[in-house]
Write a protein that holds these residues in place. Sequence first.
Motif, PDB file in Angstrom:
ATOM      1  N   ASN A  92       1.213  -6.498  12.626  1.00  0.00           N
ATOM      2  CA  ASN A  92       1.869  -6.061  11.390  1.00  0.00           C
ATOM      3  C   ASN A  92       1.100  -4.946  10.688  1.00  0.00           C
ATOM      4  OD1 ASN A  92       4.349  -7.343  10.085  1.00  0.00           O
ATOM      5  ND2 ASN A  92       3.397  -9.118  11.056  1.00  0.00           N
ATOM      6  N   VAL A  93      -0.207  -5.175  10.478  1.00  0.00           N
ATOM      7  CA  VAL A  93      -0.942  -4.198   9.649  1.00  0.00           C
ATOM      8  C   VAL A  93      -1.199  -2.899  10.401  1.00  0.00           C
ATOM      9  CG1 VAL A  93      -2.016  -5.971   8.208  1.00  0.00           C
ATOM     10  CG2 VAL A  93      -3.289  -5.034  10.125  1.00  0.00           C
ATOM     11  N   SER A  94      -1.279  -2.962  11.744  1.00  0.00           N
ATOM     12  CA  SER A  94      -1.577  -1.722  12.488  1.00  0.00           C
ATOM     13  C   SER A  94      -0.319  -0.899  12.779  1.00  0.00           C
ATOM     14  CB  SER A  94      -2.341  -2.031  13.779  1.00  0.00           C
ATOM     15  OG  SER A  94      -1.618  -2.932  14.555  1.00  0.00           O
ATOM     16  N   THR A 144       0.149  -1.177   3.845  1.00  0.00           N
ATOM     17  CA  THR A 144       0.557  -0.048   2.993  1.00  0.00           C
ATOM     18  C   THR A 144      -0.569   0.986   2.929  1.00  0.00           C
ATOM     19  OG1 THR A 144       1.802  -1.635   1.679  1.00  0.00           O
ATOM     20  CG2 THR A 144       1.494   0.543   0.715  1.00  0.00           C
ATOM     21  N   TYR A 145      -1.797   0.473   2.746  1.00  0.00           N
ATOM     22  CA  TYR A 145      -2.948   1.386   2.664  1.00  0.00           C
ATOM     23  C   TYR A 145      -3.111   2.189   3.954  1.00  0.00           C
ATOM     24  CZ  TYR A 145      -7.720   3.034   2.552  1.00  0.00           C
ATOM     25  OH  TYR A 145      -8.836   3.834   2.619  1.00  0.00           O
ATOM     26  N   LEU A 146      -2.840   1.553   5.095  1.00  0.00           N
ATOM     27  CA  LEU A 146      -3.066   2.219   6.385  1.00  0.00           C
ATOM     28  C   LEU A 146      -2.039   3.310   6.687  1.00  0.00           C
ATOM     29  CD1 LEU A 146      -4.317  -0.760   8.589  1.00  0.00           C
ATOM     30  CD2 LEU A 146      -5.653   1.150   7.704  1.00  0.00           C
ATOM     31  N   PHE A 147      -1.002   3.430   5.855  1.00  0.00           N
ATOM     32  CA  PHE A 147      -0.119   4.584   6.006  1.00  0.00           C
ATOM     33  C   PHE A 147      -0.874   5.867   5.679  1.00  0.00           C
ATOM     34  CE2 PHE A 147       3.591   1.797   6.112  1.00  0.00           C
ATOM     35  CZ  PHE A 147       4.379   2.474   7.023  1.00  0.00           C
ATOM     36  N   LYS A 148      -2.021   5.679   4.968  1.00  0.00           N
ATOM     37  CA  LYS A 148      -2.925   6.797   4.711  1.00  0.00           C
ATOM     38  C   LYS A 148      -2.268   7.961   3.971  1.00  0.00           C
ATOM     39  CE  LYS A 148      -6.845   5.497   6.601  1.00  0.00           C
ATOM     40  NZ  LYS A 148      -7.840   4.996   5.749  1.00  0.00           N
ATOM     41  N   SER A 149      -1.323   7.653   3.125  1.00  0.00           N
ATOM     42  CA  SER A 149      -0.843   8.741   2.288  1.00  0.00           C
ATOM     43  C   SER A 149      -1.824   8.841   1.117  1.00  0.00           C
ATOM     44  CB  SER A 149       0.583   8.490   1.833  1.00  0.00           C
ATOM     45  OG  SER A 149       0.605   7.447   0.924  1.00  0.00           O
ATOM     46  N   ASP A 150      -1.672   9.862   0.297  1.00  0.00           N
ATOM     47  CA  ASP A 150      -2.655  10.074  -0.768  1.00  0.00           C
ATOM     48  C   ASP A 150      -2.478   9.086  -1.902  1.00  0.00           C
ATOM     49  OD1 ASP A 150      -3.942  12.423   0.273  1.00  0.00           O
ATOM     50  OD2 ASP A 150      -1.974  13.370   0.049  1.00  0.00           O
ATOM     51  N   ILE A 151      -1.370   8.359  -1.843  1.00  0.00           N
ATOM     52  CA  ILE A 151      -1.036   7.528  -2.988  1.00  0.00           C
ATOM     53  C   ILE A 151      -0.243   6.317  -2.503  1.00  0.00           C
ATOM     54  CG2 ILE A 151       0.985   8.980  -3.322  1.00  0.00           C
ATOM     55  CD1 ILE A 151       0.961   8.559  -6.116  1.00  0.00           C
ATOM     56  N   ILE A 152      -0.431   5.167  -3.168  1.00  0.00           N
ATOM     57  CA  ILE A 152       0.401   4.024  -2.786  1.00  0.00           C
ATOM     58  C   ILE A 152       1.212   3.535  -3.990  1.00  0.00           C
ATOM     59  CG2 ILE A 152      -0.957   3.208  -0.812  1.00  0.00           C
ATOM     60  CD1 ILE A 152      -2.284   1.171  -2.542  1.00  0.00           C
ATOM     61  N   LEU A 153       2.439   3.153  -3.699  1.00  0.00           N
ATOM     62  CA  LEU A 153       3.316   2.576  -4.720  1.00  0.00           C
ATOM     63  C   LEU A 153       3.429   1.085  -4.429  1.00  0.00           C
ATOM     64  CD1 LEU A 153       6.328   5.099  -4.744  1.00  0.00           C
ATOM     65  CD2 LEU A 153       4.226   5.198  -6.087  1.00  0.00           C
ATOM     66  N   LEU A 154       3.158   0.264  -5.432  1.00  0.00           N
ATOM     67  CA  LEU A 154       3.190  -1.180  -5.224  1.00  0.00           C
ATOM     68  C   LEU A 154       4.184  -1.797  -6.203  1.00  0.00           C
ATOM     69  CD1 LEU A 154      -0.691  -1.678  -5.139  1.00  0.00           C
ATOM     70  CD2 LEU A 154       0.817  -1.454  -3.170  1.00  0.00           C
ATOM     71  N   ASP A 155       5.219  -2.412  -5.676  1.00  0.00           N
ATOM     72  CA  ASP A 155       6.245  -2.998  -6.538  1.00  0.00           C
ATOM     73  C   ASP A 155       5.963  -4.484  -6.717  1.00  0.00           C
ATOM     74  OD1 ASP A 155       8.482  -3.654  -7.974  1.00  0.00           O
ATOM     75  OD2 ASP A 155       9.906  -2.646  -6.638  1.00  0.00           O
ATOM     76  N   GLU A 156       5.397  -4.822  -7.875  1.00  0.00           N
ATOM     77  CA  GLU A 156       5.050  -6.201  -8.220  1.00  0.00           C
ATOM     78  C   GLU A 156       4.328  -6.929  -7.095  1.00  0.00           C
ATOM     79  OE1 GLU A 156       7.702  -8.519 -10.450  1.00  0.00           O
ATOM     80  OE2 GLU A 156       9.041  -6.854 -10.888  1.00  0.00           O
ATOM     81  N   PRO A 157       3.157  -6.410  -6.693  1.00  0.00           N
ATOM     82  CA  PRO A 157       2.487  -7.004  -5.529  1.00  0.00           C
ATOM     83  C   PRO A 157       2.012  -8.436  -5.737  1.00  0.00           C
ATOM     84  CG  PRO A 157       1.057  -5.384  -6.592  1.00  0.00           C
ATOM     85  CD  PRO A 157       2.400  -5.263  -7.243  1.00  0.00           C
ATOM     86  N   PHE A 158       1.792  -8.848  -6.993  1.00  0.00           N
ATOM     87  CA  PHE A 158       1.202 -10.173  -7.211  1.00  0.00           C
ATOM     88  C   PHE A 158       2.140 -11.137  -7.945  1.00  0.00           C
ATOM     89  CE2 PHE A 158      -2.451  -7.059  -7.812  1.00  0.00           C
ATOM     90  CZ  PHE A 158      -2.773  -7.065  -6.467  1.00  0.00           C
ATOM     91  N   SER A 159       3.379 -10.735  -8.160  1.00  0.00           N
ATOM     92  CA  SER A 159       4.210 -11.511  -9.086  1.00  0.00           C
ATOM     93  C   SER A 159       4.621 -12.892  -8.556  1.00  0.00           C
ATOM     94  CB  SER A 159       5.456 -10.722  -9.472  1.00  0.00           C
ATOM     95  OG  SER A 159       6.273 -10.552  -8.352  1.00  0.00           O
ATOM     96  N   ASP A 160       4.627 -13.084  -7.242  1.00  0.00           N
ATOM     97  CA  ASP A 160       5.047 -14.391  -6.731  1.00  0.00           C
ATOM     98  C   ASP A 160       3.889 -15.378  -6.577  1.00  0.00           C
ATOM     99  OD1 ASP A 160       7.639 -13.676  -6.669  1.00  0.00           O
ATOM    100  OD2 ASP A 160       7.733 -13.253  -4.524  1.00  0.00           O
TER     101      ASP A 160
END
Length: 255
Positions: A92-94, A144-160
């Motif tokens: 998954n992560v790779s 998400t981080y490994l996409f290696k773009s300059d910026i990451i967008l996180l939509d409610e990563p901890f809400s659940d």
Amino acid sequence: MNILKAEDISVSYDSSLVIKDVSLNLNKGEVVCLLGASGIGKSTLFGVLSGVHLPDLGRVFLKGKEITGKAGEISYMQQRDLLLPYKTIMENVSLPLIINGASKKDAYMAAGAYFESFGLTGCEKKYPNQLSGGMRQRAALLRTYLFKSDIILLDEPFSDLDVITKHAMQTWFLSIAEKLGVTALFITHDIDEAIFLSDRIYVMTGKPGKIANEINILSQKPRQAEFAVSAEFNAYKRKIMDILKNDSFFSFVGL
Ligand SMILES: Nc1ncnc2c1ncn2[C@@H]1O[C@H](COP(=O)(O)OP(=O)(O)OP(=O)(O)O)[C@@H](O)[C@H]1O
Ligand SMILES: [Mg+2]
């Protein structure tokens, strides 16, 4: 340095305006939060920033280059983590590295280097349903981080997550963001989370949703748990609660 810039974004669904004239920017190394009530248009705005949704009006720029309606330029972790259930955590992560052309061996080696920092040691061969909610979110964050773009967008990563896990994840996120020099824009409707994690907060209110205020959180990083119970923290909270109290979005409850 300004990395992401959105100018006067408006979006409507079925001819009803959801967000109107939203402008924001993100500088390198910042953690910025978009805070607002459920249904105000936060995920819609992320859809526009990540290029999967074309706005009615407005433009998006990544490092000065227009990317309006262009997907794949910015890493985006959606509101529900979408780990593939039939793939192991390593698979998954790779995935982003393999999509970008790396061999499986190189991708596993590169991704494996982050497993300890992301609290996933020993999970390489496990499947998502064998992990706790917090571990799943960390795996989704690593992917998400490994996409290696300059910026990451996180939509409610901890809400659940439950409150205890959530707080541990927030502290962990601050340390990893610092360590890796992450530039992140994240969505939350949790005021405490926004104050604890952010360098800057955009508060969205109204119907259609607009950016009502921009608040700089000046407390130094790394932040300790004590910050969350300090007078300074409560002053920020009071300010945000006052803004939200006057939100016409809530006119139906008569607040
Ligand atoms: N594909 C769609 N078609 C029609 N209406 C939509 C669509 N997606 C979202 N909406 C509407 O747009 C508004 C904003 O939705 P959005 O998902 O952006 O809100 P949000 O701020 O992310 O909310 P939450 O905090 O609950 O995730 C809502 O009224 C929603 O019903
Ligand atoms: Mg949403």
